[in-house]
Design an enzyme around this catalytic site. Structure first.
Site, PDB file in Angstrom:
ATOM      1  N   ASN A   7       0.712  -1.211   0.260  1.00 49.56           N
ATOM      2  CA  ASN A   7       0.308   0.021  -0.110  1.00 49.56           C
ATOM      3  C   ASN A   7       0.448   1.592  -0.107  1.00 49.56           C
ATOM      4  O   ASN A   7       1.740   1.306   1.473  1.00 49.56           O
ATOM      5  CB  ASN A   7      -1.118   0.366   1.315  1.00 49.56           C
ATOM      6  CG  ASN A   7      -1.914   1.388   1.664  1.00 49.56           C
ATOM      7  OD1 ASN A   7      -2.012   1.998   0.876  1.00 49.56           O
ATOM      8  ND2 ASN A   7      -2.261   1.490   2.586  1.00 49.56           N
ATOM      9  N   TRP A   8       0.832   1.676  -0.948  1.00 47.29           N
ATOM     10  CA  TRP A   8       2.159   3.206  -1.260  1.00 47.29           C
ATOM     11  C   TRP A   8       1.396   4.180  -0.716  1.00 47.29           C
ATOM     12  O   TRP A   8       2.109   5.396  -0.439  1.00 47.29           O
ATOM     13  CB  TRP A   8       2.126   3.309  -2.330  1.00 47.29           C
ATOM     14  CG  TRP A   8       2.934   1.796  -3.554  1.00 47.29           C
ATOM     15  CD1 TRP A   8       3.684   1.210  -2.657  1.00 47.29           C
ATOM     16  CD2 TRP A   8       3.359   1.764  -4.966  1.00 47.29           C
ATOM     17  NE1 TRP A   8       4.057   0.080  -4.127  1.00 47.29           N
ATOM     18  CE2 TRP A   8       3.999   0.927  -4.962  1.00 47.29           C
ATOM     19  CE3 TRP A   8       2.499   3.219  -6.065  1.00 47.29           C
ATOM     20  CZ2 TRP A   8       4.079   0.900  -6.292  1.00 47.29           C
ATOM     21  CZ3 TRP A   8       3.304   2.589  -6.760  1.00 47.29           C
ATOM     22  CH2 TRP A   8       3.839   1.714  -7.626  1.00 47.29           C
ATOM     23  N   LYS A   9       0.172   4.546  -0.060  1.00 47.69           N
ATOM     24  CA  LYS A   9      -0.517   5.631  -0.059  1.00 47.69           C
ATOM     25  C   LYS A   9      -0.395   6.984  -0.375  1.00 47.69           C
ATOM     26  O   LYS A   9      -0.375   6.562  -1.596  1.00 47.69           O
ATOM     27  CB  LYS A   9       0.034   5.796   1.439  1.00 47.69           C
ATOM     28  CG  LYS A   9      -0.034   4.381   3.104  1.00 47.69           C
ATOM     29  CD  LYS A   9       0.123   4.341   4.497  1.00 47.69           C
ATOM     30  CE  LYS A   9       0.002   3.121   4.384  1.00 47.69           C
ATOM     31  NZ  LYS A   9      -0.077   3.237   6.137  1.00 47.69           N
ATOM     32  N   HIS A  93      -9.319   1.121   4.969  1.00 45.64           N
ATOM     33  CA  HIS A  93      -8.057   1.172   5.838  1.00 45.64           C
ATOM     34  C   HIS A  93      -8.166   2.325   6.564  1.00 45.64           C
ATOM     35  O   HIS A  93      -9.391   3.288   6.611  1.00 45.64           O
ATOM     36  CB  HIS A  93      -7.199   1.908   4.841  1.00 45.64           C
ATOM     37  CG  HIS A  93      -5.507   1.841   5.488  1.00 45.64           C
ATOM     38  ND1 HIS A  93      -5.236   2.848   6.217  1.00 45.64           N
ATOM     39  CD2 HIS A  93      -4.464   0.839   4.678  1.00 45.64           C
ATOM     40  CE1 HIS A  93      -4.100   2.669   6.739  1.00 45.64           C
ATOM     41  NE2 HIS A  93      -3.522   1.241   5.871  1.00 45.64           N
ATOM     42  N   GLU A 165      -5.188  -4.859  11.122  1.00 43.98           N
ATOM     43  CA  GLU A 165      -4.067  -4.084  10.474  1.00 43.98           C
ATOM     44  C   GLU A 165      -4.652  -3.124  12.277  1.00 43.98           C
ATOM     45  O   GLU A 165      -5.256  -1.832  11.710  1.00 43.98           O
ATOM     46  CB  GLU A 165      -3.946  -2.572   9.703  1.00 43.98           C
ATOM     47  CG  GLU A 165      -3.522  -3.320   8.433  1.00 43.98           C
ATOM     48  CD  GLU A 165      -3.158  -2.791   7.438  1.00 43.98           C
ATOM     49  OE1 GLU A 165      -1.499  -2.410   6.868  1.00 43.98           O
ATOM     50  OE2 GLU A 165      -3.956  -1.225   7.062  1.00 43.98           O
ATOM     51  N   GLY A 232       2.728  -1.375   4.414  1.00 45.92           N
ATOM     52  CA  GLY A 232       3.244   0.024   3.459  1.00 45.92           C
ATOM     53  C   GLY A 232       4.841   0.837   3.603  1.00 45.92           C
ATOM     54  O   GLY A 232       5.053   0.299   2.457  1.00 45.92           O
ATOM     55  N   GLY A 233       4.504   1.419   4.150  1.00 40.84           N
ATOM     56  CA  GLY A 233       6.280   2.199   3.939  1.00 40.84           C
ATOM     57  C   GLY A 233       7.200   1.069   3.257  1.00 40.84           C
ATOM     58  O   GLY A 233       7.883   1.854   2.450  1.00 40.84           O
TER      59      GLY A 233
HETATM   60  P1  PGA Z   1       3.301   0.500   7.254  1.00 40.76           P
HETATM   61  O1  PGA Z   1       1.612   0.744   7.133  1.00 40.76           O
HETATM   62  O2  PGA Z   1       3.524  -1.322   6.823  1.00 40.76           O
HETATM   63  O3  PGA Z   1       3.774   1.637   7.281  1.00 40.76           O
HETATM   64  O4  PGA Z   1       2.642   0.355   9.612  1.00 40.76           O
HETATM   65  C1  PGA Z   1       1.101  -0.378   6.573  1.00 40.76           C
HETATM   66  C2  PGA Z   1      -0.399   0.178   6.010  1.00 40.76           C
HETATM   67  O5  PGA Z   1      -0.672   0.806   6.305  1.00 40.76           O
HETATM   68  O6  PGA Z   1      -0.896  -0.265   5.465  1.00 40.76           O
END
Ligand code: PGA
Length: 251
Positions: A7-9, A93, A165, A232-233
């Site tokens: 998930n690149w956000k 999310h 999550e 995410g990150g």
């Molecule tokens: P993160 O984010 O791996 O940066 O903690 C996960 C997500 O929000 O899907």
């Protein structure tokens, strides 16, 4: 089959997004025993989907509108996502729930719209730290799951995945322990079993998300009831995302 999704956000730019997918594409074919997906920002979906065409890496949107079309300024429809090559959409999310106030009812309407438009849905659920400390984790994630699945027909269940999550683990560097993840996933599978059949509950992929990195992914994905991870990150750089892919259990 385990499932690793990125998930690149609201990150990357056009150039870095395309460089990332070309690096992923080269290596992803080697894991034919794994589902892999990336969720880029809307504006890069079309190009990312084109550059991944014919590869094993699937593409999804990070959100969609609950309405089909019309005067909804700033929104993007499920049909539009399909039109530019997305097969998946992330819904519910925690950033949508908590930063943008999306309710269970709105998320449920989005799930219905996405499924009827032919998308696959990754439905995210998770408790806040306060809810966990108040021992309300199961009540919260159970209610989110039931609300999101309300009206989802058994025949459509194979077009869904769930992501657990915990809000306190997202972007904090503090991941859930394997025991905490397993416990929550087993609970969610039990809820699914009550709503559908035990066999359908077993075949649903429940991904863990929240501070997943190459150094903890393998252990998390070997934990009972953890069928993959939503990252995410660590999905923003090829080396870390590929490290996570490499850590997924081999079937
Ligand atoms: P993160 O984010 O791996 O940066 O903690 C996960 C997500 O929000 O899907």
């Amino acid at each position: 089959m385990h499932f690793v999704a990125g998930n690149w956000k609201m990150n990357l730019d056009r150039k870095s997004a395309l460089a990332l997918v070309s690096a992923l594409r080269e290596r992803a074919g080697q894991r034919t025993d794994l589902d892999i997906a990336v969720f880029p920002p809307f504006v890069y979906l079309d190009e990312v989907a084109r550059s991944l065409a014919g590869s094993r890496i699937q593409v999804g949107g990070q959100n969609c509108c609950d309405e089909e079309k019309g005067a909804f300024t700033g929104e993007v429809s499920a049909t539009m996502l399909r039109d530019v090559g997305a097969g998946w959409v992330l819904l519910g999310h925690s950033e949508r729930r908590h930063l943008y106030g999306e309710s269970d009812a709105l998320i449920q309407a989005k799930v219905q719209r996405a499924l009827s438009s032919g998308l696959r849905v990754m439905l995210c659920v998770g408790e806040t730290l306060g809810e966990r400390e108040a021992k309300r984790t199961e009540a919260v994630i159970g209610a989110q799951l039931k609300a999101g699945l309300q009206g989802v027909k058994p025949a459509d269940l194979d077009r869904m995945a769930v992501a657990y999550e915990p809000v306190w683990a997202i972007g904090t560097g503090v991941n859930a322990s394997t025991a905490q993840a397993s416990e929550a996933h087993a609970y969610l599978r039990g809820v699914l079993s009550g709503l559908y059949t035990p066999a359908q509950a077993r075949s649903m992929r429940i991904l863990y998300g929240g501070s997943v990195k190459a150094t903890n992914a393998a252990e998390l994905m070997r934990a009972p009831d953890v069928d993959g991870c939503l990252v995410g990150g660590a999905s923003l750089e090829a080396s870390s995302f590929l490290g996570i892919i490499d850590g997924a259990p081999r079937l």
